[in-house]
Design a protein around this motif. Structure first.
Motif, mmCIF file in Angstrom:
data_model
loop_
_atom_site.group_PDB
_atom_site.id
_atom_site.type_symbol
_atom_site.label_atom_id
_atom_site.label_comp_id
_atom_site.label_asym_id
_atom_site.label_seq_id
_atom_site.Cartn_x
_atom_site.Cartn_y
_atom_site.Cartn_z
ATOM 1 N N LEU A 61 0.829 -1.205 0.000
ATOM 2 C CA LEU A 61 0.000 0.000 0.000
ATOM 3 C C LEU A 61 0.863 1.253 0.000
ATOM 4 C CD1 LEU A 61 -2.674 -1.046 2.646
ATOM 5 C CD2 LEU A 61 -3.100 -0.663 0.208
ATOM 6 N N ARG A 62 1.932 1.227 0.801
ATOM 7 C CA ARG A 62 2.802 2.400 0.932
ATOM 8 C C ARG A 62 3.501 2.752 -0.392
ATOM 9 N NH1 ARG A 62 4.589 3.641 5.781
ATOM 10 N NH2 ARG A 62 4.654 1.459 6.422
ATOM 11 N N ASN A 63 3.787 1.759 -1.176
ATOM 12 C CA ASN A 63 4.578 1.977 -2.385
ATOM 13 C C ASN A 63 3.744 2.138 -3.648
ATOM 14 O OD1 ASN A 63 7.129 1.844 -1.083
ATOM 15 N ND2 ASN A 63 6.954 -0.389 -1.000
ATOM 16 N N ASP A 64 2.423 2.135 -3.507
ATOM 17 C CA ASP A 64 1.555 2.304 -4.669
ATOM 18 C C ASP A 64 1.042 3.742 -4.702
ATOM 19 O OD1 ASP A 64 -0.714 2.111 -6.547
ATOM 20 O OD2 ASP A 64 -0.353 -0.043 -6.412
ATOM 21 N N THR A 65 1.141 4.371 -5.850
ATOM 22 C CA THR A 65 0.794 5.786 -5.964
ATOM 23 C C THR A 65 -0.666 6.018 -6.377
ATOM 24 O OG1 THR A 65 1.563 5.831 -8.267
ATOM 25 C CG2 THR A 65 3.164 6.399 -6.538
ATOM 26 N N ARG A 66 -1.452 4.962 -6.461
ATOM 27 C CA ARG A 66 -2.836 5.127 -6.899
ATOM 28 C C ARG A 66 -3.733 5.735 -5.828
ATOM 29 N NH1 ARG A 66 -4.134 -0.764 -9.122
ATOM 30 N NH2 ARG A 66 -2.580 -1.297 -7.518
ATOM 31 N N TRP A 67 -3.251 5.770 -4.578
ATOM 32 C CA TRP A 67 -4.032 6.333 -3.477
ATOM 33 C C TRP A 67 -3.124 7.083 -2.518
ATOM 34 C CZ3 TRP A 67 -4.656 1.044 -4.739
ATOM 35 C CH2 TRP A 67 -3.631 0.223 -4.244
ATOM 36 N N GLN A 68 -3.745 7.900 -1.689
ATOM 37 C CA GLN A 68 -3.034 8.540 -0.594
ATOM 38 C C GLN A 68 -3.007 7.552 0.568
ATOM 39 O OE1 GLN A 68 -4.966 11.965 1.030
ATOM 40 N NE2 GLN A 68 -3.296 12.454 2.447
ATOM 41 N N PHE A 69 -1.822 7.318 1.111
ATOM 42 C CA PHE A 69 -1.671 6.359 2.199
ATOM 43 C C PHE A 69 -1.414 7.102 3.497
ATOM 44 C CE2 PHE A 69 1.044 3.289 4.634
ATOM 45 C CZ PHE A 69 0.031 2.368 4.888
ATOM 46 N N LEU A 70 -2.334 6.982 4.443
ATOM 47 C CA LEU A 70 -2.203 7.651 5.738
ATOM 48 C C LEU A 70 -1.576 6.690 6.737
ATOM 49 C CD1 LEU A 70 -5.717 9.361 6.000
ATOM 50 C CD2 LEU A 70 -3.576 10.338 5.130
ATOM 51 N N ASP A 71 -0.373 7.037 7.193
ATOM 52 C CA ASP A 71 0.353 6.198 8.147
ATOM 53 C C ASP A 71 0.449 6.931 9.484
ATOM 54 O OD1 ASP A 71 2.006 4.592 9.607
ATOM 55 O OD2 ASP A 71 3.626 4.512 8.142
ATOM 56 N N GLY A 72 -0.422 6.544 10.398
ATOM 57 C CA GLY A 72 -0.415 7.148 11.718
ATOM 58 C C GLY A 72 0.500 6.454 12.700
ATOM 59 N N PHE A 73 1.411 5.618 12.184
ATOM 60 C CA PHE A 73 2.321 4.861 13.052
ATOM 61 C C PHE A 73 3.774 5.056 12.666
ATOM 62 C CE2 PHE A 73 -1.806 2.941 13.248
ATOM 63 C CZ PHE A 73 -1.972 2.668 14.600
ATOM 64 N N ASP A 74 4.044 6.138 11.960
ATOM 65 C CA ASP A 74 5.412 6.465 11.558
ATOM 66 C C ASP A 74 6.174 6.964 12.783
ATOM 67 O OD1 ASP A 74 7.775 7.451 10.555
ATOM 68 O OD2 ASP A 74 6.849 8.536 8.893
ATOM 69 N N ALA A 75 7.075 6.147 13.295
ATOM 70 C CA ALA A 75 7.793 6.465 14.536
ATOM 71 C C ALA A 75 8.677 7.701 14.412
ATOM 72 C CB ALA A 75 8.639 5.269 14.963
ATOM 73 N N SER A 76 8.971 8.135 13.196
ATOM 74 C CA SER A 76 9.809 9.325 13.024
ATOM 75 C C SER A 76 9.028 10.621 13.256
ATOM 76 C CB SER A 76 10.405 9.346 11.615
ATOM 77 O OG SER A 76 9.399 9.552 10.634
ATOM 78 N N MET A 77 7.709 10.512 13.368
ATOM 79 C CA MET A 77 6.866 11.687 13.550
ATOM 80 C C MET A 77 6.533 11.884 15.020
ATOM 81 S SD MET A 77 4.201 11.030 10.424
ATOM 82 C CE MET A 77 3.363 12.583 10.713
ATOM 83 N N PRO A 78 6.364 13.122 15.482
ATOM 84 C CA PRO A 78 5.930 13.367 16.862
ATOM 85 C C PRO A 78 4.551 12.743 17.095
ATOM 86 C CG PRO A 78 6.713 15.385 15.830
ATOM 87 C CD PRO A 78 6.610 14.365 14.744
#
Length: 209
Positions: A61-78
């Motif tokens: 899902l993350r690597n497909d550009t056909r949709w916007q992928f919302l990742d609320g578990f990205d540890a690099s983000m506050p």
């Protein structure tokens, strides 16, 4: 176990869920991928689940550009930014996660810390996909509750270092009042409405907690 999976599948279908039974995570990936592509989503998100991650679907899902992928578990983000993304996931077109327990009568059971995993399952996204390993199957709603208290919650705490709860030390639920408590919101889903909105992928493997 294959027979038990099929009995669960039959019960879920009677309750208006869409169901697929598969032998392993590779087959689960193919089923999920086909369901995602059929839904033609513009926005896709997920609630954290070891069972779901085991299929490899998140990387796809993350690597497909056909949709916007919302990742609320990205540890690099506050953390506040991650929580905001999880709020946005409520309005995604497609949402994927797992469950804590599934009864042989075809009811689904969860417990959650902030509700970001269960809220989109209940309402919001037009399509929901749930990945369920055979180890999540229990005989009754009482056993679902027991499984959550004795297995799912304590083991989930154990994989998150820094959470200070009694079960982090004992491995047993103490029904605590700790600020780090993850057992804050329960959900039980008895029927799928509208019919077919939720696809349950039953995997004949032990997955997740």
């Amino acid at each position: 176990m294959t027979e038990k999976l099929e009995l669960c599948a039959q019960a879920l279908r009677r309750h208006h869920f869409e169901v697929a039974t598969v032998t392993d995570t590779a087959e689960a990936f193919n089923v999920i991928r086909a369901a995602v592509e059929a839904a033609v989503p513009k926005v896709v998100s997920f609630g954290d689940s070891m069972s779901m991650r085991a299929t490899g679907i998140i990387e796809w899902l993350r690597n497909d550009t056909r949709w916007q992928f919302l990742d609320g578990f990205d540890a690099s983000m506050p953390r506040p930014e991650r929580l905001e993304i999880r709020r946005q996931a409520l309005l995604s077109d497609l949402f994927i996660t797992g469950v804590n327990a599934l009864t042989e009568q075809g009811t689904l059971h969860w417990i959650d810390m902030v509700g970001n995993r269960i809220a989109p399952v209940a309402f919001g996204p037009r399509k929901v996909i749930l990945v369920v390993g055979r180890n999540k199957i229990v005989a009754s709603r009482d056993e679902a509750e027991e499984r959550i208290r004795r297995i799912a919650a304590p083991q989930n705490i154990a994989r998150h270092p820094g959470f200070r709860t009694p079960c982090a030390k004992t491995g047993v639920c103490m029904d605590c009042n700790s600020p780090d408590r993850i057992c804050n919101t329960r959900m039980e889903m008895l029927r799928c409405h509208p019919a077919g909105r939720i696809l349950v992928v039953l995997v004949d493997q032990e997955l997740g907690l």
